[in-house]
Design an enzyme around this catalytic site. Sequence first.
Site, PDB file in Angstrom:
ATOM      1  N   LYS A  27       4.950 -22.820 -17.591  1.00 26.03           N
ATOM      2  CA  LYS A  27       4.626 -23.572 -18.807  1.00 26.03           C
ATOM      3  C   LYS A  27       5.227 -22.980 -20.089  1.00 26.03           C
ATOM      4  CE  LYS A  27       0.354 -24.549 -16.449  1.00 26.03           C
ATOM      5  NZ  LYS A  27      -0.798 -23.723 -16.052  1.00 26.03           N
ATOM      6  N   CYS A  49      45.997 -23.026  -4.234  1.00 24.99           N
ATOM      7  CA  CYS A  49      44.814 -22.592  -3.486  1.00 24.99           C
ATOM      8  C   CYS A  49      45.230 -21.955  -2.167  1.00 24.99           C
ATOM      9  CB  CYS A  49      43.905 -23.791  -3.235  1.00 24.99           C
ATOM     10  SG  CYS A  49      42.601 -23.440  -2.041  1.00 24.99           S
ATOM     11  N   CYS A  52      44.079 -24.115   0.998  1.00 22.54           N
ATOM     12  CA  CYS A  52      44.579 -25.454   1.294  1.00 22.54           C
ATOM     13  C   CYS A  52      45.622 -25.421   2.423  1.00 22.54           C
ATOM     14  CB  CYS A  52      45.189 -26.096   0.038  1.00 22.54           C
ATOM     15  SG  CYS A  52      43.950 -26.873  -1.043  1.00 22.54           S
ATOM     16  N   HIS A 112      40.440 -30.110  -0.720  1.00 25.52           N
ATOM     17  CA  HIS A 112      40.106 -29.107  -1.731  1.00 25.52           C
ATOM     18  C   HIS A 112      38.942 -29.559  -2.612  1.00 25.52           C
ATOM     19  CE1 HIS A 112      41.050 -25.665  -4.302  1.00 25.52           C
ATOM     20  NE2 HIS A 112      40.987 -26.457  -5.364  1.00 25.52           N
ATOM     21  N   ASN A 152      29.035 -18.812   0.520  1.00 23.84           N
ATOM     22  CA  ASN A 152      28.781 -18.601  -0.910  1.00 23.84           C
ATOM     23  C   ASN A 152      29.358 -19.804  -1.623  1.00 23.84           C
ATOM     24  OD1 ASN A 152      27.712 -16.000  -0.838  1.00 23.84           O
ATOM     25  ND2 ASN A 152      29.727 -15.038  -0.955  1.00 23.84           N
ATOM     26  N   GLY A 158      29.577 -15.877  -7.353  1.00 22.80           N
ATOM     27  CA  GLY A 158      30.680 -14.949  -7.099  1.00 22.80           C
ATOM     28  C   GLY A 158      31.759 -15.537  -6.204  1.00 22.80           C
ATOM     29  N   CYS A 159      31.724 -16.850  -6.035  1.00 20.99           N
ATOM     30  CA  CYS A 159      32.710 -17.494  -5.179  1.00 20.99           C
ATOM     31  C   CYS A 159      33.870 -17.906  -6.068  1.00 20.99           C
ATOM     32  CB  CYS A 159      32.077 -18.700  -4.508  1.00 20.99           C
ATOM     33  SG  CYS A 159      33.213 -19.565  -3.438  1.00 20.99           S
ATOM     34  N   SER A 160      35.041 -17.317  -5.862  1.00 18.99           N
ATOM     35  CA  SER A 160      36.124 -17.541  -6.811  1.00 18.99           C
ATOM     36  C   SER A 160      36.985 -18.744  -6.438  1.00 18.99           C
ATOM     37  CB  SER A 160      36.997 -16.291  -6.935  1.00 18.99           C
ATOM     38  OG  SER A 160      37.396 -15.869  -5.652  1.00 18.99           O
ATOM     39  N   HIS A 163      37.378 -24.358  -3.005  1.00 13.65           N
ATOM     40  CA  HIS A 163      37.714 -25.016  -1.736  1.00 13.65           C
ATOM     41  C   HIS A 163      36.545 -24.799  -0.768  1.00 13.65           C
ATOM     42  CE1 HIS A 163      40.968 -26.558   1.010  1.00 13.65           C
ATOM     43  NE2 HIS A 163      39.984 -26.263   1.844  1.00 13.65           N
ATOM     44  N   HIS A 165      34.429 -23.610   1.899  1.00 11.18           N
ATOM     45  CA  HIS A 165      34.662 -22.610   2.948  1.00 11.18           C
ATOM     46  C   HIS A 165      33.453 -21.703   3.101  1.00 11.18           C
ATOM     47  CE1 HIS A 165      35.467 -20.037  -0.549  1.00 11.18           C
ATOM     48  NE2 HIS A 165      35.445 -18.995   0.251  1.00 11.18           N
ATOM     49  N   GLN A 167      32.182 -17.804   5.317  1.00  7.87           N
ATOM     50  CA  GLN A 167      32.685 -16.550   5.856  1.00  7.87           C
ATOM     51  C   GLN A 167      31.854 -16.113   7.050  1.00  7.87           C
ATOM     52  OE1 GLN A 167      33.886 -13.269   3.263  1.00  7.87           O
ATOM     53  NE2 GLN A 167      33.340 -14.477   1.472  1.00  7.87           N
ATOM     54  N   HIS A 280      20.437 -16.666  10.358  1.00  2.00           N
ATOM     55  CA  HIS A 280      19.900 -15.459  10.982  1.00  2.00           C
ATOM     56  C   HIS A 280      19.593 -15.785  12.437  1.00  2.00           C
ATOM     57  CE1 HIS A 280      18.733 -13.541   6.914  1.00  2.00           C
ATOM     58  NE2 HIS A 280      19.754 -12.889   7.435  1.00  2.00           N
ATOM     59  N   HIS A 295      17.457 -19.509  12.488  1.00  2.00           N
ATOM     60  CA  HIS A 295      17.189 -20.402  11.365  1.00  2.00           C
ATOM     61  C   HIS A 295      18.270 -20.228  10.298  1.00  2.00           C
ATOM     62  CE1 HIS A 295      15.032 -16.581  10.901  1.00  2.00           C
ATOM     63  NE2 HIS A 295      15.338 -16.673   9.637  1.00  2.00           N
ATOM     64  N   LYS A 310      17.804 -18.261 -12.418  1.00  2.00           N
ATOM     65  CA  LYS A 310      16.807 -17.204 -12.313  1.00  2.00           C
ATOM     66  C   LYS A 310      17.535 -15.882 -12.117  1.00  2.00           C
ATOM     67  CE  LYS A 310      13.271 -14.662 -11.116  1.00  2.00           C
ATOM     68  NZ  LYS A 310      12.302 -14.164 -12.123  1.00  2.00           N
TER      69      LYS A 310
HETATM   70  O1  LIG Z   1      10.795 -11.161 -19.061  1.00  2.00           O
HETATM   71  P1  LIG Z   1      12.095 -11.802 -19.495  1.00  2.00           P
HETATM   72  O2  LIG Z   1      12.935 -10.881 -20.338  1.00  2.00           O
HETATM   73  O3  LIG Z   1      11.901 -13.155 -20.087  1.00  2.00           O
HETATM   74  O4  LIG Z   1      12.909 -12.099 -18.135  1.00  2.00           O
HETATM   75  C1  LIG Z   1      13.797 -11.232 -17.494  1.00  2.00           C
HETATM   76  O5  LIG Z   1      13.134 -10.109 -16.917  1.00  2.00           O
HETATM   77  C2  LIG Z   1      12.159 -10.406 -15.916  1.00  2.00           C
HETATM   78  C3  LIG Z   1      11.636  -9.096 -15.363  1.00  2.00           C
HETATM   79  O6  LIG Z   1      12.645  -8.303 -14.829  1.00  2.00           O
HETATM   80  C4  LIG Z   1      12.749 -11.283 -14.799  1.00  2.00           C
HETATM   81  O7  LIG Z   1      11.687 -11.714 -13.961  1.00  2.00           O
HETATM   82  C5  LIG Z   1      13.457 -12.510 -15.371  1.00  2.00           C
HETATM   83  O8  LIG Z   1      14.103 -13.217 -14.324  1.00  2.00           O
HETATM   84  C6  LIG Z   1      14.493 -12.040 -16.413  1.00  2.00           C
HETATM   85  O9  LIG Z   1      15.171 -13.141 -16.973  1.00  2.00           O
HETATM   86  O1  LIG Z   2      34.482 -12.166  -0.089  1.00  2.00           O
HETATM   87  P1  LIG Z   2      34.620 -12.694  -1.506  1.00  2.00           P
HETATM   88  O2  LIG Z   2      34.465 -14.193  -1.577  1.00  2.00           O
HETATM   89  O3  LIG Z   2      35.827 -12.172  -2.201  1.00  2.00           O
HETATM   90  O4  LIG Z   2      33.384 -12.060  -2.326  1.00  2.00           O
HETATM   91  C1  LIG Z   2      32.099 -12.603  -2.461  1.00  2.00           C
HETATM   92  O5  LIG Z   2      31.368 -12.581  -1.240  1.00  2.00           O
HETATM   93  C2  LIG Z   2      31.139 -11.289  -0.671  1.00  2.00           C
HETATM   94  C3  LIG Z   2      30.282 -11.454   0.561  1.00  2.00           C
HETATM   95  O6  LIG Z   2      29.064 -12.081   0.274  1.00  2.00           O
HETATM   96  C4  LIG Z   2      30.471 -10.342  -1.687  1.00  2.00           C
HETATM   97  O7  LIG Z   2      30.447  -9.033  -1.144  1.00  2.00           O
HETATM   98  C5  LIG Z   2      31.230 -10.324  -3.015  1.00  2.00           C
HETATM   99  O8  LIG Z   2      30.510  -9.549  -3.960  1.00  2.00           O
HETATM  100  C6  LIG Z   2      31.392 -11.771  -3.508  1.00  2.00           C
HETATM  101  O9  LIG Z   2      32.096 -11.791  -4.733  1.00  2.00           O
END
Ligand SMILES: O=P(O)(O)O[C@H]1O[C@H](CO)[C@@H](O)[C@H](O)[C@H]1O
Ligand SMILES: O=P(O)(O)O[C@H]1O[C@H](CO)[C@@H](O)[C@H](O)[C@H]1O
Lengths: 344, 344
Positions: A27, A49, A52, A112, A152, A158-160, A163, A165, A167, A280, A295, A310
């Site tokens: 809230k 890419c 591709c 792509h 990812n 962190g997915c750059s 396309h 995909h 891993q 998993h 699952h 978040k």
């Molecule tokens: O309390 P804040 O500064 O609003 O929020 C930040 O810190 C919290 C405590 O680590 C986290 O739960 C929140 O996700 C983060 O955005």
């Molecule tokens: O393998 P990528 O796509 O370069 O990298 C991404 O996935 C990996 C596996 O989850 C992580 O370790 C990297 O931090 C993330 O940037």
Amino acid sequence: MNFDENPHRRYNPLTESWVLVSPHRAKRPWQGQVEKLANDERPAHDPDCYLCAGNTRANGEVNPNYEQVYVFDNDFAALLKDTPDEKYEDGELFLAKTERGVGRVICFSPAHNLTVPEMSEEGIRAVVDAWVDEYNTLGSKDFINYVQIFENKGFVMGCSNPHPHGQIWAQSGIPDEPLKKQNAQAKYWAKHNRSLLADYLEKELEKKDRLLFENEHFVALVPFWAVWPFEAMLIPKRKMARISEMTSEERDALANAYKRLTVKYDNLFETSFPYSAGIHQAPTDGLPHDEWHWHFVFYPPLLRSATVKKFMVGYEMLANPQRDISAEKSASILRDLPEVHYKN
Amino acid sequence: MNFDENPHRRYNPLTESWVLVSPHRAKRPWQGQVEKLANDERPAHDPDCYLCAGNTRANGEVNPNYEQVYVFDNDFAALLKDTPDEKYEDGELFLAKTERGVGRVICFSPAHNLTVPEMSEEGIRAVVDAWVDEYNTLGSKDFINYVQIFENKGFVMGCSNPHPHGQIWAQSGIPDEPLKKQNAQAKYWAKHNRSLLADYLEKELEKKDRLLFENEHFVALVPFWAVWPFEAMLIPKRKMARISEMTSEERDALANAYKRLTVKYDNLFETSFPYSAGIHQAPTDGLPHDEWHWHFVFYPPLLRSATVKKFMVGYEMLANPQRDISAEKSASILRDLPEVHYKN
Ligand SMILES: O=P(O)(O)O[C@H]1O[C@H](CO)[C@@H](O)[C@H](O)[C@H]1O
Ligand SMILES: O=P(O)(O)O[C@H]1O[C@H](CO)[C@@H](O)[C@H](O)[C@H]1O
């Protein structure tokens, strides 16, 4: 107990960990920006890419003109198969072991500009088949005892490369998360001679307040112990230790559930919804692993809009995960969303 | 074993978990942007900041004209003290308990434009004193059994206000991370009648390759099992279960080490270095907790520049944390950085 009123902790029996839920905080006034992102228009083929079809990768290899999925060894894999077997140990406080493994990349489609929720169920079924093949092939190697399949999605994850995909990281050791789940399932199995997740599923199907949808072979739900705001899980109705046990109908049903869940996700904030998702399942160490009920989990970071996520920082890193919105509330929001993609 | 050549797993004896290290990957070509951020120039007092002295907060309260630190109840705390004591249980798979607690905010300084590395050691010493006071006051309440002191710094860490501040979340339960550390330290204590971290420190002081610096009472190092690229730890040389056991000299020494570490961090990429940091120490449950050796951990997300961070996604969420650069390499980089702030 009122899950939408009082701060409480919930227990995750699969990993034996806790999450702090602060529903009253949902809230509070919002200070971050809440915005929609411009739709990212991409061409069906991008000459720059490296995923591709027909393009050349950093190491000079040329991708074939693939038509559905294409799987290859990651050019910059975190795990290498030729690692020598070594150990470093000094008392109880310093312990390291070399780790052998293989990193694979799976292009989900040559297009792509597609993502899972925009792919056809047939196209996704081909991804499922590739996962099963990889699990079998990698798992049959003597130095591979665990196969982690994951996706990812999105820059925020962190997915750059957009396309479509995923891993696979396959390795000698069993990583911490699946090991925790294995131990908890094994304890439950030893005690009840029943699958922990089958019993959980039975109760959720009665209670209904965390269900998203089901098809003949899978249930989609927000788990009672969800950590991420819109975390979800796909659970097969039949207890299977590993994805290779699926029948052809079950594979189709998985493709159907994967698409339906990700369509709901995209519809939530009318954006291409980022997440890390993965399967998993039982290790490939040659043991039967009757305790395992495989699952598929989805960990999406968005909280309030296409740009407000978040943060798992501070308290979460130091203590345990925390969420504001309750799992039941998230489930009801996701349940009510249409199953037709907002772009259609 | 060559820590900078072969992929390996390292064991964290404090949390009994593993990290995958892929040092060969540090050599891969970088595709993300590597940029410096413009220095963020802020006024010493911002009329719109709810943490600045004399300003009115969202709930209508007015901050006093504080001169060093100012501590108040978080207006949107995740934990509330008036939560009724309730439990929800259905078999082994559904368990939730209400959680009582208190959320506090600590302004480190009235100066809106300062951060810890830019504060004076006297100013930081006042923060340390406030932590000790809060630990004692909160800890003496019968419904508080654990006090988590932490600092989230930087937008990239979900911190929406750059005014120098930290938080305290105090609660009835003992959260997962400190509980894991407590269990591991208790096992070690029972077996050896010695502190796990004192023994660890002794070895690190001999080995030297992960040390950053030391003063009379504290050692700064990159732990052998570090997860984040530039993760670090401040460990008191004397075994103390809790920060309230510090002498006045030890408090000064902590302020000195906190500043020196964060100055090195800022100097690394010539940016105000983001991190989540916090103190793990004995619960306030009335037990002696001889097993505990308190310590201060720093989890910074940056990897290669002011804007390129390490993403803990996919494999990390599903399996276990992974890093490319070795802890020894990170330590050597940090060790060699000057202790004078780059802005001076
Ligand atoms: O309390 P804040 O500064 O609003 O929020 C930040 O810190 C919290 C405590 O680590 C986290 O739960 C929140 O996700 C983060 O955005
Ligand atoms: O393998 P990528 O796509 O370069 O990298 C991404 O996935 C990996 C596996 O989850 C992580 O370790 C990297 O931090 C993330 O940037």
